[in-house]
Motif scaffolding. Structure first.
Motif, PDB file in Angstrom:
ATOM      1  N   ALA A 198       0.784  -1.309  -0.028  1.00  0.00           N
ATOM      2  CA  ALA A 198      -0.084  -0.209  -0.012  1.00  0.00           C
ATOM      3  C   ALA A 198       0.762   1.187  -0.047  1.00  0.00           C
ATOM      4  CB  ALA A 198      -0.943  -0.050   1.145  1.00  0.00           C
ATOM      5  N   LEU A 199       2.175   1.094   0.478  1.00  0.00           N
ATOM      6  CA  LEU A 199       3.098   2.356   0.598  1.00  0.00           C
ATOM      7  C   LEU A 199       4.010   2.214  -0.586  1.00  0.00           C
ATOM      8  CD1 LEU A 199       3.819   1.960   4.225  1.00  0.00           C
ATOM      9  CD2 LEU A 199       2.671   3.945   3.267  1.00  0.00           C
ATOM     10  N   GLY A 200       3.769   1.279  -1.701  1.00  0.00           N
ATOM     11  CA  GLY A 200       4.708   1.318  -2.666  1.00  0.00           C
ATOM     12  C   GLY A 200       5.970   0.520  -2.611  1.00  0.00           C
ATOM     13  N   LEU A 201       5.855  -0.289  -1.487  1.00  0.00           N
ATOM     14  CA  LEU A 201       7.009  -1.096  -1.279  1.00  0.00           C
ATOM     15  C   LEU A 201       6.927  -2.657  -1.731  1.00  0.00           C
ATOM     16  CD1 LEU A 201       7.554   0.374   2.267  1.00  0.00           C
ATOM     17  CD2 LEU A 201       9.124   0.369   0.384  1.00  0.00           C
ATOM     18  N   SER A 202       7.838  -3.282  -2.321  1.00  0.00           N
ATOM     19  CA  SER A 202       7.763  -4.526  -2.902  1.00  0.00           C
ATOM     20  C   SER A 202       8.042  -5.511  -1.676  1.00  0.00           C
ATOM     21  CB  SER A 202       9.006  -4.804  -4.049  1.00  0.00           C
ATOM     22  OG  SER A 202       8.501  -4.127  -5.363  1.00  0.00           O
ATOM     23  N   VAL A 203       7.747  -6.568  -1.669  1.00  0.00           N
ATOM     24  CA  VAL A 203       7.834  -7.607  -0.510  1.00  0.00           C
ATOM     25  C   VAL A 203       8.733  -8.968  -0.957  1.00  0.00           C
ATOM     26  CG1 VAL A 203       5.722  -7.081   0.641  1.00  0.00           C
ATOM     27  CG2 VAL A 203       5.828  -8.889  -0.996  1.00  0.00           C
ATOM     28  N   TYR A 204       8.946  -8.805  -2.499  1.00  0.00           N
ATOM     29  CA  TYR A 204       9.837  -9.863  -3.156  1.00  0.00           C
ATOM     30  C   TYR A 204      10.661  -9.505  -4.306  1.00  0.00           C
ATOM     31  CZ  TYR A 204      10.820 -14.275  -5.299  1.00  0.00           C
ATOM     32  OH  TYR A 204      11.408 -15.719  -5.494  1.00  0.00           O
ATOM     33  N   VAL A 205      11.924  -9.897  -4.242  1.00  0.00           N
ATOM     34  CA  VAL A 205      12.648  -9.700  -5.559  1.00  0.00           C
ATOM     35  C   VAL A 205      13.214 -11.191  -5.996  1.00  0.00           C
ATOM     36  CG1 VAL A 205      13.560  -7.339  -5.471  1.00  0.00           C
ATOM     37  CG2 VAL A 205      14.677  -9.130  -4.177  1.00  0.00           C
ATOM     38  N   PRO A 206      13.450 -11.505  -7.068  1.00  0.00           N
ATOM     39  CA  PRO A 206      13.958 -12.553  -7.593  1.00  0.00           C
ATOM     40  C   PRO A 206      15.146 -13.150  -6.868  1.00  0.00           C
ATOM     41  CG  PRO A 206      13.560 -11.492  -9.715  1.00  0.00           C
ATOM     42  CD  PRO A 206      13.461 -10.486  -8.321  1.00  0.00           C
ATOM     43  N   GLU A 207      16.102 -12.438  -6.378  1.00  0.00           N
ATOM     44  CA  GLU A 207      17.358 -12.671  -5.527  1.00  0.00           C
ATOM     45  C   GLU A 207      17.044 -13.510  -4.222  1.00  0.00           C
ATOM     46  OE1 GLU A 207      17.065  -9.854  -7.251  1.00  0.00           O
ATOM     47  OE2 GLU A 207      18.759  -9.554  -8.481  1.00  0.00           O
ATOM     48  N   LEU A 208      15.836 -13.122  -3.921  1.00  0.00           N
ATOM     49  CA  LEU A 208      15.185 -13.760  -2.532  1.00  0.00           C
ATOM     50  C   LEU A 208      15.138 -15.200  -2.711  1.00  0.00           C
ATOM     51  CD1 LEU A 208      14.464 -12.749   0.683  1.00  0.00           C
ATOM     52  CD2 LEU A 208      12.048 -12.727  -0.305  1.00  0.00           C
ATOM     53  N   GLY A 209      14.811 -15.450  -3.732  1.00  0.00           N
ATOM     54  CA  GLY A 209      14.163 -17.084  -4.171  1.00  0.00           C
ATOM     55  C   GLY A 209      15.435 -17.639  -4.651  1.00  0.00           C
TER      56      GLY A 209
END
Ligand SMILES: NC(=O)c1ccc[n+]([C@@H]2O[C@H](COP(=O)([O-])OP(=O)(O)OC[C@H]3O[C@@H](n4cnc5c(N)ncnc54)[C@H](O)[C@@H]3O)[C@@H](O)[C@H]2O)c1
Ligand SMILES: [Zn+2]
Length: 413
Positions: free
Chosen positions: A316-327
């Motif tokens: 809601a604040l425009g922040l992502s919770v995932y990027v490919p490097e996390l996986g």
């Protein structure tokens, strides 16, 4: 055996001011901050300025010089303003700290002189490290110019630069002489950095202040659409939480292993490194918060309702919770470029046992000393799916908005 038990106590005190237009000649704050302990007159200062700030405020360097000239009975600019690159670049190349040391040396600054650092958290960290190590410590006045630096990084007692591919590997604990938060800098901050700084406020709310979390939720739309008044309230509350923790948390120089202010940071630091700093600190912290919150929920510590609220506030604040490097590389135990390696690096950094903060509820954290790999991997999968679903929803909304009929001009309707 013979022993002399030595005990040294030192009190530190530093004011944190909130103002606008810090180098407008009629604003006397900076002059008075220096004047209040002027043991030399005028006091010598060197100014270190973030290139990214200068790009958006092209007259800033001249304004600093004019300000000092106007208040020359108190202030003496002992060297031309030093411009250093903004962002992680200043912390990744030790030559920038050398440059600051050189200016301090050539200007003949002493321990009663001042380094005034104007910039984002990265420039403040590098300038703070240089100031703390020249003459074993020159007075540092921080003028943070990003949301993250104003609500978090400039409040604390740490500085540092990156080395050996590790974040903040070289650094010291050194309280500043003063901090001046100038809200007018925030107007030129790119959207990305505006949003990123809010993640530290969410962190502070999660570990300290449930009512502040409610406030962030209620003002998410205003924050995302850059309401400066609301942002100033968020920065102030977050700064107070941060300062109070340092003053009364019992471990200002982090001698123990428990680090409440580092909630979500073990993976954040690793993600910054894995993305080659494409991900900024605040952006990485948002993902780190999402990860440890999801772990808290899946491990049975945190109620589902609280988990949903937290995990929904971030996007809601425009922040992502995932990027490919996390996986990446999760199937290989101990893979050097897997985020889980961040746990070992955090353990090494703490020395002693691993201590990670998890949540029992919003505002109620506790320490764990063991992380279950299977639950952490499941948490990452949950975040990947959550981010994917969120993006689909956003795209659908966008398509919906675009497919609404657009009336040609002049139809008279
Ligand atoms: N010392 C601590 O306790 C502590 C705590 C948290 C974070 N940090 C450090 O802070 C750094 C991140 O700081 P940050 O989030 O402030 O970002 P940043 O310093 O990386 O700056 C981001 C970008 O914004 C630009 N910029 C800064 N102010 C601007 C302005 N007013 N207008 C336009 N552009 C501007 C910079 O030039 C840079 O390109 C990281 O290195 C992190 O490790 C330190
Ligand atoms: Zn942080």
């Amino acid at each position: 055996m013979d022993v002399i038990r030595q005990k040294v106590r030192v009190d530190f005190e530093y004011p944190v001011y909130f103002t606008t237009g810090v180098v407008t000649p009629s604003n006397l704050l900076l002059r008075d901050v220096v004047a209040r302990s002027a043991d030399q007159s005028p006091s010598r200062l060197a100014v270190v300025l973030d290139q990214g700030v200068l790009d958006c405020h092209p007259h800033l360097s001249d304004q600093v010089a004019e300000y000092v000239q106007r208040h020359r009975t108190v202030l003496n600019l002992a060297a031309p303003v030093l411009i250093v690159p903004g962002g992680e670049a200043v912390k990744n190349d030790p030559r920038h700290v050398d440059d600051i040391h050189r200016v301090i040396n050539e200007a003949g600054l002493c321990r009663h002189s001042y380094v005034v650092a104007i910039g984002g958290g990265a420039v403040l960290d590098a300038a703070g490290y240089a100031a703390a190590t020249a003459h074993r410590g020159i007075r540092l006045i921080r003028v943070p110019t990003t949301v993250l630096a104003q609500d978090d990084s400039a409040m604390g007692v740490k500085n540092g630069i990156n080395a050996f591919g590790k974040k903040n590997y070289l650094g010291t604990f050194a309280p500043p002489f003063a901090v001046i938060n100038d809200a007018s800098f925030l107007a030129t901050l790119p959207d990305r950095h505006w949003r990123a700084g809010v993640s530290e406020a969410i962190k502070a709310a999660l570990i300290k202040d449930r009512a502040f979390f409610d406030f962030l939720e209620q003002h998410a739309v205003a924050l995302k659409s850059r309401d400066l008044g609301v942002m100033e309230q968020v920065i102030r509350r977050c700064a107070v939480l941060h300062l109070t923790h340092i003053a009364s948390g019992g471990d200002p120089f982090e001698l123990g292993s428990s680090r409440p202010l580092d909630f979500g940071h073990w993976s954040a630091h690793k993600l910054e490194q894995l993305t080659d700093h494409q991900l900024g600190h605040g952006e990485a912290v948002a993902i780190g918060i999402a990860l440890d919150t999801t772990y808290s929920y899946l491990a049975g510590f945190l109620p589902e309702d609280d988990w949903r609220r937290i995990i929904s506030l971030l996007p809601a604040l425009g922040l992502s919770v995932y990027v490919p490097e996390l996986g990446q590389h999760l199937d290989v135990e101990n893979h050097p470029t897997s985020v889980l390696r961040g746990l070992d690096e955090f353990r090494e950094h703490l020395g002693g046992s691993l201590t990670i903060l998890m949540l029992r509820s919003i505002g109620a954290p506790f320490d764990v000393h063991e992380i279950r790999r299977d639950i952490m991997i499941r948490s990452i999968t949950v975040l990947r799916d959550f981010e994917h679903a969120h993006r689909l929803r956003e795209e659908r909304h966008e398509r919906h908005t675009l497919s609404e009929p657009i009336e040609p001009e002049g139809t008279g309707r």
